[in-house]
Design a protein around this motif. Sequence first.
Motif: not given
Length: 298
Positions: A118-134
């Motif tokens: 349910e959650l991964l499907g939309p992410m694969l189409t580009g619907r996601h948030q990105e963050e960087c961790r140091q």
Amino acid sequence: MKSVFRHVALFGKTHANVQGPALEHSRQVLDDVAQFLARRGCDVVIEKDTALHMGLHLYPTLDVPTIGTECDLGLVIGGDGTMLGVGRQVARYQLPLIGINQGRLGFITDIPLQSYQELLGPMLTGRHQEECRQLLHARVERGQDCVFDALALNDVVVYRGGTAGMVELRVDVNGHFVANQRADGLIIATPTGSTAYSLSAGGPLMHPALGGWVMAPIAPHTLSNRPIVLPDSAEIGIEIVAGRYASANFDMQSLASLMIGDRIIVRRSQHQARFLHPEGWNYFDTLRKKMHWNEGGA
């Protein structure tokens, strides 16, 4: 809709203690996720050590450097420890990572296994948030030689050995003497690691967007020796002054035995880990859930 990620690598648990029914379950989960990705048009590969440990031979395998240069997404199935290990290895390649939680906590593997489709499907189409961790970059210097070099996404910990005595450490920041500390050890933690060992030692929670480190003593001899937050531009030096069998570890996975006079240099790494989250993800939602805040409230 097809995935915007063409070439996806799967990473799983490779710990020797994952055996029997647990190993079979992990193998089945990896196979299910691989089939899910393939149905969405992804070319799926399995990280080489994962495939070897899991006994998965139905998919192509690649080592980490090749994954870093050829794949455009890494999917990590396991707990936070698995994600820490993968995050350190692929940070230099800027490979984005998504974590499916098959562990206990899930601070950085934030997609529940039972609802990954349910959650991964939309992410694969580009619907996601990105963050960087140091990340931290640490070196162990013995005289003029570097005897150990490692990255850490959570923390660098210097601690006493198996004996009952404390370790004495001389600490400096940017070349300026801070203190001689007698304690069970000392933790240098990133904001990511502020929810780990540092928290148990009385350190503060740090939002991952902050540019800073936590320096927290472990059971200090002097009670006024308290955790301190330092800028992530700082270079921290820790010298072993006294204490037998002292060691250093990096994300609780890489170990180095230390000698009197050894010096551990900790500074900001030039690399960052890239994490992708579902749309609507919020750090405070994660804290509230994992720290069990407001339980029993209205």
